[in-house]
Design a protein around this motif. Structure first.
Motif, PDB file in Angstrom:
ATOM      1  N   TYR A  33       0.022   7.021   1.329  1.00 61.72           N
ATOM      2  CA  TYR A  33      -1.410   7.114   1.051  1.00 61.72           C
ATOM      3  C   TYR A  33      -2.153   7.516   2.323  1.00 61.72           C
ATOM      4  CZ  TYR A  33       0.113   3.665  -2.502  1.00 61.72           C
ATOM      5  OH  TYR A  33       0.762   2.993  -3.498  1.00 61.72           O
ATOM      6  N   TYR A  35      -6.081   7.181   3.638  1.00 62.09           N
ATOM      7  CA  TYR A  35      -7.400   6.601   3.391  1.00 62.09           C
ATOM      8  C   TYR A  35      -8.348   7.033   4.503  1.00 62.09           C
ATOM      9  CZ  TYR A  35      -5.419   3.170   0.047  1.00 62.09           C
ATOM     10  OH  TYR A  35      -4.815   2.555  -1.032  1.00 62.09           O
ATOM     11  N   GLY A  42     -15.076  -0.436   3.724  1.00 58.98           N
ATOM     12  CA  GLY A  42     -13.660  -0.555   3.451  1.00 58.98           C
ATOM     13  C   GLY A  42     -13.014   0.814   3.339  1.00 58.98           C
ATOM     14  N   PRO A  43     -11.699   0.899   3.494  1.00 62.77           N
ATOM     15  CA  PRO A  43     -11.004   2.188   3.347  1.00 62.77           C
ATOM     16  C   PRO A  43     -11.179   2.754   1.930  1.00 62.77           C
ATOM     17  CG  PRO A  43      -9.566   0.568   4.399  1.00 62.77           C
ATOM     18  CD  PRO A  43     -10.755  -0.174   3.882  1.00 62.77           C
ATOM     19  N   LEU A  45      -9.506   5.841  -0.681  1.00 61.61           N
ATOM     20  CA  LEU A  45      -8.346   6.716  -0.846  1.00 61.61           C
ATOM     21  C   LEU A  45      -8.757   8.181  -0.828  1.00 61.61           C
ATOM     22  CD1 LEU A  45      -5.246   6.785  -1.536  1.00 61.61           C
ATOM     23  CD2 LEU A  45      -5.982   7.163  -3.909  1.00 61.61           C
ATOM     24  N   GLN A  48      -2.718  10.495  -2.449  1.00 58.94           N
ATOM     25  CA  GLN A  48      -1.546   9.645  -2.630  1.00 58.94           C
ATOM     26  C   GLN A  48      -0.355  10.528  -3.005  1.00 58.94           C
ATOM     27  OE1 GLN A  48      -2.074   6.631  -5.618  1.00 58.94           O
ATOM     28  NE2 GLN A  48       0.077   6.046  -5.652  1.00 58.94           N
ATOM     29  N   VAL A  55       0.196  12.546  -6.253  1.00 55.62           N
ATOM     30  CA  VAL A  55      -0.057  11.730  -7.430  1.00 55.62           C
ATOM     31  C   VAL A  55      -1.545  11.664  -7.743  1.00 55.62           C
ATOM     32  CG1 VAL A  55       0.099   9.395  -8.343  1.00 55.62           C
ATOM     33  CG2 VAL A  55       2.006  10.344  -7.068  1.00 55.62           C
ATOM     34  N   LEU A  98       5.465   3.160  -6.574  1.00 54.38           N
ATOM     35  CA  LEU A  98       4.139   3.214  -7.177  1.00 54.38           C
ATOM     36  C   LEU A  98       3.717   1.847  -7.712  1.00 54.38           C
ATOM     37  CD1 LEU A  98       4.256   6.538  -9.231  1.00 54.38           C
ATOM     38  CD2 LEU A  98       2.842   6.043  -7.243  1.00 54.38           C
ATOM     39  N   ALA A  99       2.422   1.608  -7.608  1.00 51.00           N
ATOM     40  CA  ALA A  99       1.731   0.603  -8.425  1.00 51.00           C
ATOM     41  C   ALA A  99       1.964  -0.854  -8.051  1.00 51.00           C
ATOM     42  CB  ALA A  99       2.052   0.796  -9.908  1.00 51.00           C
ATOM     43  N   GLN A 103       1.006  -2.290   0.167  1.00 50.29           N
ATOM     44  CA  GLN A 103       0.823  -1.165   1.069  1.00 50.29           C
ATOM     45  C   GLN A 103       0.728  -1.672   2.504  1.00 50.29           C
ATOM     46  OE1 GLN A 103      -2.317   1.515  -0.165  1.00 50.29           O
ATOM     47  NE2 GLN A 103      -1.903   1.082  -2.321  1.00 50.29           N
TER      48      GLN A 103
ATOM     49  N   ARG B  31      -4.318  -5.475 -11.705  1.00 50.43           N
ATOM     50  CA  ARG B  31      -2.878  -5.585 -11.498  1.00 50.43           C
ATOM     51  C   ARG B  31      -2.586  -6.589 -10.382  1.00 50.43           C
ATOM     52  NH1 ARG B  31      -1.224  -0.536 -10.878  1.00 50.43           N
ATOM     53  NH2 ARG B  31      -0.012  -0.381 -12.776  1.00 50.43           N
ATOM     54  N   PHE B  34      -5.364  -8.080  -3.139  1.00 53.12           N
ATOM     55  CA  PHE B  34      -4.755  -8.092  -1.819  1.00 53.12           C
ATOM     56  C   PHE B  34      -5.774  -8.532  -0.773  1.00 53.12           C
ATOM     57  CE2 PHE B  34      -0.938  -5.623  -2.935  1.00 53.12           C
ATOM     58  CZ  PHE B  34      -1.324  -5.125  -4.164  1.00 53.12           C
ATOM     59  N   SER B  95      -3.160   2.074 -13.170  1.00 53.83           N
ATOM     60  CA  SER B  95      -3.403   3.064 -12.118  1.00 53.83           C
ATOM     61  C   SER B  95      -2.094   3.386 -11.405  1.00 53.83           C
ATOM     62  CB  SER B  95      -4.436   2.546 -11.128  1.00 53.83           C
ATOM     63  OG  SER B  95      -3.868   1.555 -10.280  1.00 53.83           O
ATOM     64  N   GLN B  96      -2.195   4.318 -10.444  1.00 49.67           N
ATOM     65  CA  GLN B  96      -1.014   4.682  -9.663  1.00 49.67           C
ATOM     66  C   GLN B  96      -0.825   3.767  -8.465  1.00 49.67           C
ATOM     67  OE1 GLN B  96       1.029   6.757 -10.701  1.00 49.67           O
ATOM     68  NE2 GLN B  96      -0.004   8.209 -12.040  1.00 49.67           N
ATOM     69  N   GLY B  97      -1.676   2.762  -8.350  1.00 46.03           N
ATOM     70  CA  GLY B  97      -1.478   1.764  -7.303  1.00 46.03           C
ATOM     71  C   GLY B  97      -2.420   1.867  -6.127  1.00 46.03           C
ATOM     72  N   ASN B  98      -3.326   2.855  -6.149  1.00 41.31           N
ATOM     73  CA  ASN B  98      -4.242   2.933  -5.019  1.00 41.31           C
ATOM     74  C   ASN B  98      -5.159   1.720  -5.016  1.00 41.31           C
ATOM     75  OD1 ASN B  98      -5.397   4.456  -7.395  1.00 41.31           O
ATOM     76  ND2 ASN B  98      -7.227   4.178  -6.149  1.00 41.31           N
ATOM     77  N   LEU B  99      -5.606   1.327  -3.828  1.00 40.30           N
ATOM     78  CA  LEU B  99      -6.411   0.131  -3.662  1.00 40.30           C
ATOM     79  C   LEU B  99      -7.897   0.471  -3.612  1.00 40.30           C
ATOM     80  CD1 LEU B  99      -4.275  -1.746  -0.973  1.00 40.30           C
ATOM     81  CD2 LEU B  99      -4.315  -2.095  -3.448  1.00 40.30           C
ATOM     82  N   PHE B 101     -11.194  -1.163  -2.102  1.00 38.59           N
ATOM     83  CA  PHE B 101     -11.534  -2.169  -1.104  1.00 38.59           C
ATOM     84  C   PHE B 101     -12.987  -2.614  -1.206  1.00 38.59           C
ATOM     85  CE2 PHE B 101      -8.054  -2.629   1.958  1.00 38.59           C
ATOM     86  CZ  PHE B 101      -7.234  -1.564   1.621  1.00 38.59           C
TER      87      PHE B 101
END
Lengths: 114, 111
Positions: A33, A35, A42-43, A45, A48, A55, A98-99, A103, B31, B34, B95-99, B101
């Motif tokens: 990823y 960011y 905050g970061p 995206l 990815q 993706v 993934l998912a 991270q 999901r 963090f 989702s594809q897992g992106n966070l 924040f």
């Protein structure tokens, strides 16, 4: 302990110049990823990858930003041309897949555009 | 719109003064949640992952808890070295897992 590597740590450039950032994820991590983090936020995206495939790049400003992960290992993020508003911390993170996986972030590249 | 809100924005504590940081979220489906710690000029450092309401995790002076609408990061008897920005992030179901924040809570612990 395995870590995500990024370089350079700091980059100062003038607007309209091209810049590139490099990231080497933790060995064995298939998902990578990029960011962007503006000071005090905050970061967010940008892009990815799963192995060498993109993706999600829905938030990547494609007129000036590009990213690649040609062999599915390390990755490069490029900005051309840089604008004043691009000044930020650029963070790379990786996860096993993934998912569902945590991270892990690298130290970041602090970009200043003058 | 999926959203993560952290409060307070900044918190000043005396060494040994316990407190809690809040992370509230409005998402279509969670999901995982963090917690990360971020020191100035560095990348976020992973602390905890929570997946279901009622789950708790501990690490040294830190304890994270999760409900259906929010998470708390409890800091017990903090030390100056706990000073940092604490970031909360969510990963969305499907989702594809992106966070996504929050903006973080900047914690300062004075000796």
């Amino acid at each position: 302990e395995a870590e995500v590597a990024q370089s350079p740590r700091y980059k100062i450039t003038e607007k309209s110049q091209a810049v590139a950032f490099w990231c080497d994820p933790i060995s064995g991590h298939a998902t990578l990823y990029w960011y962007r983090q503006i000071l005090g936020q905050g970061p967010e995206l940008l892009v990815q990858f799963q192995d060498e495939s993109v993706v999600d790049d829905s938030q990547l400003p494609k007129d000036r930003f590009s990213a690649e992960r040609l062999k599915g290992v390390d990755s490069t993020l490029k900005i051309q041309p840089a604008e004043l508003g691009d000044s930020a911390m650029y963070l790379c993170a990786s996860s096993l897949g993934l998912a569902t996986d945590t991270q892990y972030f690298g130290p970041g590249t602090r970009l200043t555009v003058l | 719109e999926d959203q993560v809100t952290q409060s307070p924005e900044a918190l000043r504590l005396q060494e040994g003064e316990s407190s809690s940081l809040n992370c509230s979220y409005t998402v279509s489906g969670l999901r995982g949640l963090f917690w990360y710690r971020q020191d100035p000029g560095k990348g976020p450092e992973f602390l905890f992952t929570l997946y279901s309401a009622g789950e708790e995790k501990e690490k040294e002076r830190l304890k994270a808890t999760l409900t259906k609408k929010e998470s708390f990061l409890h800091i017990t008897a903090p030390k100056p070295e706990d000073s940092a920005t604490y970031l909360c992030a969510v990963s969305l179901a499907g989702s594809q897992g992106n966070l996504i924040f929050g903006k973080g809570t900047k914690l300062s612990v004075k000796p």
